[in-house]
Design an enzyme around this catalytic site. Structure first.
Site, PDB file in Angstrom:
ATOM      1  N   ASP A  36      20.353  -7.069   0.867  1.00  0.00           N
ATOM      2  CA  ASP A  36      20.026  -7.734   2.140  1.00  0.00           C
ATOM      3  C   ASP A  36      19.943  -6.724   3.287  1.00  0.00           C
ATOM      4  OD1 ASP A  36      19.832 -10.145   0.928  1.00  0.00           O
ATOM      5  OD2 ASP A  36      21.814 -10.878   1.553  1.00  0.00           O
ATOM      6  N   SER A  69      -4.612   0.832  -9.414  1.00  0.00           N
ATOM      7  CA  SER A  69      -3.718   1.520  -8.490  1.00  0.00           C
ATOM      8  C   SER A  69      -4.264   1.317  -7.084  1.00  0.00           C
ATOM      9  CB  SER A  69      -3.647   3.012  -8.843  1.00  0.00           C
ATOM     10  OG  SER A  69      -2.815   3.685  -7.937  1.00  0.00           O
ATOM     11  N   ASN A  70      -3.380   1.042  -6.162  1.00  0.00           N
ATOM     12  CA  ASN A  70      -3.738   0.866  -4.752  1.00  0.00           C
ATOM     13  C   ASN A  70      -4.640  -0.349  -4.513  1.00  0.00           C
ATOM     14  OD1 ASN A  70      -2.329   3.303  -3.834  1.00  0.00           O
ATOM     15  ND2 ASN A  70      -3.849   4.372  -5.064  1.00  0.00           N
ATOM     16  N   PRO A 105      12.806  -1.407   8.790  1.00  0.00           N
ATOM     17  CA  PRO A 105      11.439  -1.648   9.272  1.00  0.00           C
ATOM     18  C   PRO A 105      10.412  -1.127   8.254  1.00  0.00           C
ATOM     19  CG  PRO A 105      12.767  -0.522  10.942  1.00  0.00           C
ATOM     20  CD  PRO A 105      13.584  -0.548   9.690  1.00  0.00           C
ATOM     21  N   HIS A 127      -7.819   4.662 -10.063  1.00  0.00           N
ATOM     22  CA  HIS A 127      -6.908   5.314  -9.103  1.00  0.00           C
ATOM     23  C   HIS A 127      -6.937   4.643  -7.723  1.00  0.00           C
ATOM     24  CE1 HIS A 127      -4.856   9.467  -8.581  1.00  0.00           C
ATOM     25  NE2 HIS A 127      -4.311   8.597  -7.767  1.00  0.00           N
ATOM     26  N   LYS A 172      -5.366   8.503 -14.736  1.00  0.00           N
ATOM     27  CA  LYS A 172      -6.142   7.662 -13.803  1.00  0.00           C
ATOM     28  C   LYS A 172      -7.564   8.163 -13.656  1.00  0.00           C
ATOM     29  CE  LYS A 172      -1.835   7.283 -11.230  1.00  0.00           C
ATOM     30  NZ  LYS A 172      -1.262   8.627 -11.325  1.00  0.00           N
ATOM     31  N   SER A 193       5.467   7.314  -4.796  1.00  0.00           N
ATOM     32  CA  SER A 193       6.149   7.726  -3.552  1.00  0.00           C
ATOM     33  C   SER A 193       7.485   6.992  -3.363  1.00  0.00           C
ATOM     34  CB  SER A 193       5.237   7.463  -2.347  1.00  0.00           C
ATOM     35  OG  SER A 193       5.743   8.076  -1.193  1.00  0.00           O
ATOM     36  N   PRO A 194       8.284   6.836  -4.429  1.00  0.00           N
ATOM     37  CA  PRO A 194       9.529   6.068  -4.294  1.00  0.00           C
ATOM     38  C   PRO A 194      10.539   6.730  -3.356  1.00  0.00           C
ATOM     39  CG  PRO A 194       9.501   7.209  -6.384  1.00  0.00           C
ATOM     40  CD  PRO A 194       8.122   7.374  -5.803  1.00  0.00           C
ATOM     41  N   LEU A 195      10.375   8.063  -3.163  1.00  0.00           N
ATOM     42  CA  LEU A 195      11.255   8.779  -2.222  1.00  0.00           C
ATOM     43  C   LEU A 195      10.474   9.179  -0.972  1.00  0.00           C
ATOM     44  CD1 LEU A 195      13.134  11.037  -4.818  1.00  0.00           C
ATOM     45  CD2 LEU A 195      13.827   8.800  -3.903  1.00  0.00           C
ATOM     46  N   TYR A 212      -5.086  15.300 -10.482  1.00  0.00           N
ATOM     47  CA  TYR A 212      -3.861  16.065 -10.209  1.00  0.00           C
ATOM     48  C   TYR A 212      -3.924  17.506 -10.722  1.00  0.00           C
ATOM     49  CZ  TYR A 212      -1.481  11.546  -9.384  1.00  0.00           C
ATOM     50  OH  TYR A 212      -1.105  10.305  -8.927  1.00  0.00           O
ATOM     51  N   ASP A 226       3.268  10.264 -15.752  1.00  0.00           N
ATOM     52  CA  ASP A 226       2.169   9.710 -14.952  1.00  0.00           C
ATOM     53  C   ASP A 226       1.326  10.846 -14.381  1.00  0.00           C
ATOM     54  OD1 ASP A 226       1.057   7.308 -13.312  1.00  0.00           O
ATOM     55  OD2 ASP A 226       1.374   8.896 -11.840  1.00  0.00           O
ATOM     56  N   ILE A 263      19.092  -3.639   2.973  1.00  0.00           N
ATOM     57  CA  ILE A 263      17.854  -2.857   2.759  1.00  0.00           C
ATOM     58  C   ILE A 263      16.638  -3.647   3.260  1.00  0.00           C
ATOM     59  CG2 ILE A 263      16.363  -1.852   0.953  1.00  0.00           C
ATOM     60  CD1 ILE A 263      19.001  -1.065  -0.519  1.00  0.00           C
TER      61      ILE A 263
END
Ligand SMILES: NC(=O)c1ccc[n+]([C@@H]2O[C@H](COP(=O)([O-])OP(=O)(O)OC[C@H]3O[C@@H](n4cnc5c(N)ncnc54)[C@H](OP(=O)(O)O)[C@@H]3O)[C@@H](O)[C@H]2O)c1
Length: 323
Positions: free
Chosen positions: A289, A167-168, A295, A121, A88, A216-218, A58, A53, A291
């Protein structure tokens, strides 16, 4: 180099094309020198990544192109078709007449004849030369969704990209786009992690047949705009400890079980490998559950695109209230 033996699952997009559910994120700040990028992309292919990706903004398209050419030369892959390459359209090219030239430039940098996926993008148009993190008020222009999407469709019809997407985009913006689209978007790539689980978008996209990909999975851990909140979340830490998995593995597996694909960046071989080892175990209903109790807060609210004199006058307007 040790390869991750298990094959990465694929999903079939609404375009009929297949996409591996984990892609290597190709954005990095500060940007490493080209040789380091090429090495990282080759390492990733050796480990088993087939989905990459990148984006016009970038600065990694050229290095990815060099890595693809090298992988073909050394026989790491037999044909370009074995890869899924996404890029993108940057906001300065979000205009009907600029989309095709922008895609051609991207293809030129990658040294490819076609992309697998081309995304808008952001639902944002910026003046030529505008810099994302230092925008002047007159540099944010009204976004022409209709003209930009029609040009994306033309790119697809020309065979320059197999699938097109977004995206977004929020549910509201996707609904508007679907009213004018001849080709529906295959993917909407959005910020998604255990701290921002996209609870409105995921079921909506599923109903419309649109895939959701998580950036941004992490939590973009280590990046200047990122957060430690995901990798230091106590619920995820406890689950990881009890299962003998790493915190990133639990965070990535959770996204996959919530029905999205994952775009995760690592240029470190061990971490790249670890991030693929999420398919031969699962999180239980009780763990999922737990997870759900975390918040929820967007990490990147997109303030840079908001201005009292611009098309988005507040963060609420940018996200259509989904904040
Ligand atoms: N569409 C959009 O608007 C948009 C926005 C942002 C990002 N993206 C895409 O999504 C990709 C991923 O997002 P991101 O790069 O922001 O953040 P991310 O994947 O959430 O986090 C990347 C960070 O986590 C570290 N990391 C990765 N795996 C790890 C592991 N197993 N253990 C510990 N640390 C680990 C990486 O460092 P090391 O490299 O040192 O391992 C890097 O600092 C980007 O590269 C880009 O392709 C898209």
């Amino acid at each position: 180099m040790e390869k991750v033996e298990q094959k990465i699952p694929e999903i079939v997009l609404n375009s009929g094309h297949k996409m591996p559910v984990v892609g290597l994120g190709c954005a990095a700040h500060p940007l490493p020198p080209s040789e380091q990028l090429v090495t990282a992309f080759i390492d990733a292919m050796e480990i088993g990544y087939r989905h990459f990706d990148t984006a016009a903004c970038y600065g990694t398209e050229e290095a990815l192109g060099i890595a693809v050419a090298k992988a073909l030369e050394i026989g790491l892959i037999k044909s370009r078709d074995e890869l899924f390459i996404a890029s993108k359209l940057w906001c300065t090219d979000a205009d009907h007449d600029l989309v095709l030239p922008a895609l051609k430039q991207t293809l030129g940098k990658l040294g490819l004849e076609y992309l697998d996926l081309y995304l808008i993008h952001w639902p944002v148009r910026l003046k030529h030369g505008a810099q994302m993190f230092s925008l002047a008020e007159d540099e944010i222009l009204p976004f022409d969704m209709h003209g930009t999407w029609k040009a994306m469709e033309e790119c697809s019809q020309l065979g320059l990209t197999k699938s097109i997407g977004l995206s977004n985009f929020t549910c509201e913006k996707i609904s508007k786009l679907l009213q004018i689209a001849t080709i529906p978007p295959a993917i909407n790539q959005v910020e998604m992690n255990v701290g921002w689980q996209q609870r409105k978008l995921v079921p909506f996209a599923k109903e419309k047949g649109i895939g959701v990909s998580a950036w941004s999975p992490l939590g973009s851990y280590g990046n200047f705009w990122g957060t430690n909140a995901i990798v230091e979340n106590p619920i995820i830490k406890d689950i990881a400890a009890s299962k003998g998995k790493t915190v990133p593995q639990v965070a990535l597996r959770c996204i996959y079980q919530q029905g999205a694909s994952v775009i995760v960046k690592s240029f470190n071989k061990e971490r790249m490998k670890q991030n693929l080892q999420i398919f031969d175990w699962e999180l239980t209903k009780e763990e999922m559950d737990q997870i759900l109790q975390i918040p929820q807060l967007r990490g990147f609210a997109g303030e840079v695109f908001v201005h009292p004199a611009g098309p988005y006058k507040s963060i609420e307007e940018l996200w259509d209230g989904d904040i």
